[in-house]
Design an enzyme around this catalytic site. Structure first.
Site, PDB file in Angstrom:
ATOM      1  NE  ARG A  93      -3.506  -2.081   2.968  1.00 43.69           N
ATOM      2  CZ  ARG A  93      -4.825  -1.910   2.965  1.00 43.69           C
ATOM      3  NH1 ARG A  93      -5.331  -0.725   2.761  1.00 43.69           N
ATOM      4  NH2 ARG A  93      -5.638  -2.918   3.169  1.00 43.69           N
ATOM      5  N   GLY A 102      -7.482   7.349  -1.739  1.00 45.68           N
ATOM      6  CA  GLY A 102      -7.899   6.888  -3.059  1.00 45.68           C
ATOM      7  C   GLY A 102      -7.058   7.382  -4.207  1.00 45.68           C
ATOM      8  CG  MET A 104      -0.726   7.860  -4.659  1.00 45.89           C
ATOM      9  SD  MET A 104       0.731   8.246  -3.708  1.00 45.89           S
ATOM     10  CE  MET A 104       0.057   8.423  -2.080  1.00 45.89           C
ATOM     11  CG  HIS A 455     -13.363   7.115  -4.762  1.00 55.05           C
ATOM     12  ND1 HIS A 455     -13.873   7.935  -5.743  1.00 55.05           N
ATOM     13  CD2 HIS A 455     -12.069   7.467  -4.609  1.00 55.05           C
ATOM     14  CE1 HIS A 455     -12.919   8.736  -6.165  1.00 55.05           C
ATOM     15  NE2 HIS A 455     -11.817   8.469  -5.499  1.00 55.05           N
ATOM     16  CB  SER A 765      -2.432  47.875  -1.592  1.00 55.21           C
ATOM     17  OG  SER A 765      -3.180  46.688  -1.730  1.00 55.21           O
ATOM     18  CE1 TYR A 852      -5.067  45.626   2.662  1.00 57.05           C
ATOM     19  CE2 TYR A 852      -3.829  47.136   4.072  1.00 57.05           C
ATOM     20  CZ  TYR A 852      -4.366  46.813   2.835  1.00 57.05           C
ATOM     21  OH  TYR A 852      -4.215  47.675   1.772  1.00 57.05           O
TER      22      TYR A 852
END
Length: 877
Positions: A93, A102, A104, A455, A765, A852
């Protein structure tokens, strides 16, 4: 050995996730906790990376270590690979350090061949089990290692069932399984021109290579890009002794969560199948039983499993997703990992675990993926319409939300239709990992087969997509492009609606209504707001968008694109008059029409923001965007403006530029046409005066942003137009009102000359869209045509227009911030490109100490959470 590439489970621990992958580290951890984990070993992520460095070859050094550790596994288990007396079978696995469910590949029952199958049949007295395991291995090996069609194997199974007069896989007996083995081998030989491999060691090396290869399959690459997983992490490979859930009725397999992954309810949630292997549960081929029913079927295993669930959740301090197998009544744990969950469930689990004393609020903040919040911000079904609608069927509510669209039957079709701007629902018998891009493109997913852990369900919950699964009374005819339920047939032009919270499916289009931030969501966001350092503003061009952003928690507007206000009604006519003006008088007349329209827009935005800061960017795009280009449109406009069509065509032609995005736009327009800056300043200042008179407590302080500045003299020149106009209006009105003038840093030269620009600019900005465009030399409108090849070649991991390039563009941001602060220590710094809503980009700019970020209204909550997580992460660095 020079470097250790392989570890037994008992040699690892949870802190070795980067090396052993998530699955390997968790198997090691469960082993150390004394849980019933089948023995095995992990081949590291470094081995995967070396595999690619060596031209997709497993080096002799790594092969030798795998052989050595296989010998250790044989010793631990008392079984031998390919042995006639006591054969060892293993699973192979994948296991990346980030969970990629799901994406690989997995191979079960490896090590079986004709001799081993006969031995297993004799030793167990269960011939059917032996050959069921054999046919499963051939099927998985052929698919994963050799790329043969999964569909053809399913067709062969259906053919055998039809010949034998049997409807269910479980009805197939030992002889039928032998027949499947023979036919599978025939198909393998016909397709590949070689016999199916019988040597277990050959099987294992080929399987390990296949898992390494699967790290770079199309669906894995797509998933990594969607989830910000670097390609150089690689995947580990786990080789583990098989335990069998398909040996008989006292055997089984299941998948469970310690809490409900759809709602967050603190109750064991999952499914199991008796006499089955793990892929049967997640593939949705058979409808499983609910986990509670295991209490009656296998009470001892159930009680042990419940205890393990509690221990694992307390150990990991997170909701766990586990796979288990029961062999002859004995429980084995095959995997645990932090469970994928819906946004609603994620918030509830985080809040509940704080209340239960399991975690603190910082840990709770880090448990929720910012992107997940998107699922809670978009509309749900209109209650009145929903009440009037009747479901055509009800199935499993696999992933909550509301979705409406026309029907499509393949992932490719979903992608194609979505690219045309259409809303679609992907209807499938069952989904497979290959469908992930189509699932992402669709509004929702409806499957005939599969349970809550299939899945489709797992992937949909992970991506925040609405999903209804297990709609068994639907019959699909993919060739005809239809599905039938309740005697009615629906085709590609028909609308259906899915309610992922109830499992209801409607044969009509149902309208939606906006979401609200309440309950756990509101409480969780209060924790995030208390923790973050960055302020969160929004990009909004209309009062409606501004109001929506405030509702979602925006603390101001970082970008008002004034050009977006020009595209409707009288405004577009007025700006076109300005563009075609032949003299100053005509220009002034056009600007006089525009000013009150702009002022009205600004007043609406100030009203919506209720005194919060608003940054208004002056006209940015090239003027050719405002004029028509086809002869028909030009003739129509010429008639409206009392002009000759040829004269207007000449004006349009004069606006043509070879590269308009690097041409006559932004503040360059103000240098050429000073009236534009004066008109916009008048609108900004008069709107603020009016709102301050109406709402004196708000104290609106306009922030005027000059775009595409690249030089101090240029900034001084345009700023003087602004300040002269503003000061004159304030003097005339007898008003003492503050306003600020700053600039966008979007030209690389501006970033480098930021120290000088800060002499005049009160704020920067970063327009990271244009800064990215001009730094890379990519057109953001055209880069999508060639960037996929860059991802495939691993030149770039992500779209630089979606995720800030930290080492190139980011370095310019860092330089500008540093130099700007040196000149003006109190300068306000923010970003207002699309990157303002991207969590990885937010973490980067938080580290730079910007004030910000600004993003679209629906990404404001995402940015609020990402900013809190950035603060926590950056404090630990």
């Amino acid at each position: 050995m020079d470097k250790k590439y392989v570890y037994l489970f008992n040699e690892g621990n949870a802190d070795m996730r980067e090396l052993l992958g998530g699955k390997g580290a968790n198997l090691a951890e469960m082993s150390s906790l004394g849980m019933p984990v089948p023995n095995g070993f992990t081949i590291t992520t470094e081995a995967c990376n070396k595999y690619y460095e060596d031209g997709e070859q497993i080096s002799d050094e790594i092969r030798a270590q795998i052989e050595e550790y296989l010998g250790m596994l044989e010793k631990e288990t008392g079984k031998k690979f390919g042995d006639r007396e006591n054969p060892l079978l293993v699973s192979v696995r994948s296991g990346a350090r980030a969970s990629m469910p799901g994406m690989m590949d997995t191979i079960l029952n490896l090590g079986i061949n004709d001799v081993v199958a006969a031995t297993i049949a004799e030793k167990t007295g269960n011939e059917r089990f032996a050959y069921d395991s054999y046919r499963r291995f051939i099927q998985m090996f052929a698919d994963v290692v050799k790329g043969l069609s999964k569909k053809r194997f399913e067709e062969i199974i259906d053919e055998v069932k039809a010949e034998k007069g049997k409807k269910d896989d479980l009805e197939l007996d030992a002889e039928d399984m032998k027949e499947l083995v023979a036919r599978f081998k025939e198909f393998y030989r016909a397709e590949l021109g070689e016999d199916f491999p019988t040597d277990p060691r050959t099987q294992m090396m080929e399987a390990i290579e296949a898992v390494f290869r699967s790290w770079n399959n199309e669906r894995a690459i797509y998933y990594r890009r969607q989830n910000d997983i670097p390609s150089d992490w690689g995947t580990a490979v786990n080789v583990q002794m098989m335990v069998f859930g398909n040996m008989g009725e006292d055997c089984g397999t299941g998948v469970a969560f310690t809490r409900n992954p759809a709602t967050g309810e603190n109750k064991l949630y999952g499914e199991f199948l008796m006499n089955a292997q793990g892929e049967d549960v997640v593939a949705g081929v058979r409808t499983p039983q609910k986990i509670d029913q295991l209490k009656e079927v296998s009470p001892t295993a159930y009680e042990q499993f419940v205890d393990i669930c509690s221990r694992l959740e307390n150990h990991y301090k997170n909701m766990q997703d586990m796979e288990f197998t029961i062999e002859n009544g004995k429980l084995f744990m095959l995997q645990t990992r932090n469970g994928k969950r819906t946004a609603q469930a994620a918030l509830k689990v985080a809040c509940d675990m704080v209340d239960e004393g399991l975690i603190n609020t910082d840990e709770a903040i880090m448990m929720v993926e910012p992107q997940q919040l998107d699922a809670l911000l978009h509309p749900m079904f209109d209650t009145a319409e929903l009440k009037a609608a009747t479901p055509i069927t009800t199935a499993l509510p696999a992933s909550p939300g509301a979705a409406a669209g026309t029907v499509v039957f393949s992932a490719e079709e979903a992608i194609e239709e979505a690219a045309k701007g259409r809303q679609v629902i992907l209807v499938r018998l069952e989904t497979s990992p290959e469908d992930i891009q189509g699932m992402a493109a669709a509004q929702g997913i409806l499957t005939v087969r599969g349970g809550m852990t299939s899945h489709a369900a797992v992937v949909a919950r992970g991506m925040g997509a609405c999903c209804v699964s297990g709609a068994g009374d639907i019959t699909i005819d993919e060739e005809a492009g239809t599905f039938t339920v309740g005697g009615k047939t629906y085709g590609r032009e028909d609308w259906i609606s899915l309610d992922g919270s109830t499992g209801n499916v409607y044969g009509e289009k149902i309208s939606t209504v906006p979401a609200e931030i309440t309950g756990d969501f509101e409480r969780f966001m209060e924790w995030a707001d208390a923790r973050r350092r960055l302020k969160i503003r929004t990009n909004a061009d209309t009062p409606r968008d501004a109001a929506q952003a405030v509702e979602f928690g925006a603390e101001g507007i970082g970008l008002v694109r004034t050009e977006h206000m020009f595209f409707d009604g009288d405004k577009i006519k007025a700006i076109r008059e300005m563009i075609v003006a032949k003299n100053d008088d005509q220009m002034e007349a056009a600007l006089a029409k525009l000013e009150p329209l702009q002022q009205e827009d600004f007043e609406g935005i100030y009203e919506a923001m209720e005194g919060r800061p608003v940054t208004i960017r002056y006209l940015d795009p090239p003027l050719h965007e405002f004029v028509p280009h086809t002869p028909e449109e030009i003739a129509e406009l010429a008639a409206e403006m009392n002009m000759d069509a040829e004269e207007l065509q000449a004006v349009v032609d004069s606006l043509h530029e070879v590269n308009p995005m690097m041409g006559h736009r932004g503040s360059r327009l103000d240098v050429s046409n000073p009236g534009i800056a004066r008109m916009q300043t008048e609108a900004v200042i008069r709107a603020a005066i009016n709102i301050n008179r109406k709402h004196p407590d708000w104290n609106v302080v306009p922030e005027i942003m000059l775009p595409l500045i690249g030089d101090l003299k240029e900034l001084k020149y345009v700023k003087k137009m602004v300040t002269d106009t503003a000061d004159k209006i304030l003097a005339e009105e007898g008003v003492d009102m503050d306003y600020h003038v700053g600039t966008m840093i979007e030209v690389p030269r501006a970033a480098l000359k930021a120290g000088e620009l800060a002499e005049e600019a009160e704020f920067f900005s970063f327009g990271t869209n244009d800064l990215t465009q001009l730094t890379f030399g990519f057109s953001r409108d055209d880069a999508g045509k060639f960037l996929p090849e860059y991802y495939s070649a691993k030149i770039y991991e992500n779209d630089p227009f979606a995720r800030l390039d930290q080492t190139g563009v980011g370095e310019l941001v860092a330089i500008a911030a540093e130099r700007g602060r040196k000149t003006r220590p109190d300068i306000k710094l923010g970003i207002c490109g699309e990157h303002g809503g991207d969590p990885a980009s937010i973490e980067f700019v938080d580290g730079l100490g910007l004030n910000y970020v600004s993003c679209s209204p629906y990404r404001v909550p995402i940015a609020r959470l990402a900013a809190a997580q950035a603060t926590i992460k950056n404090e630990k660095k």
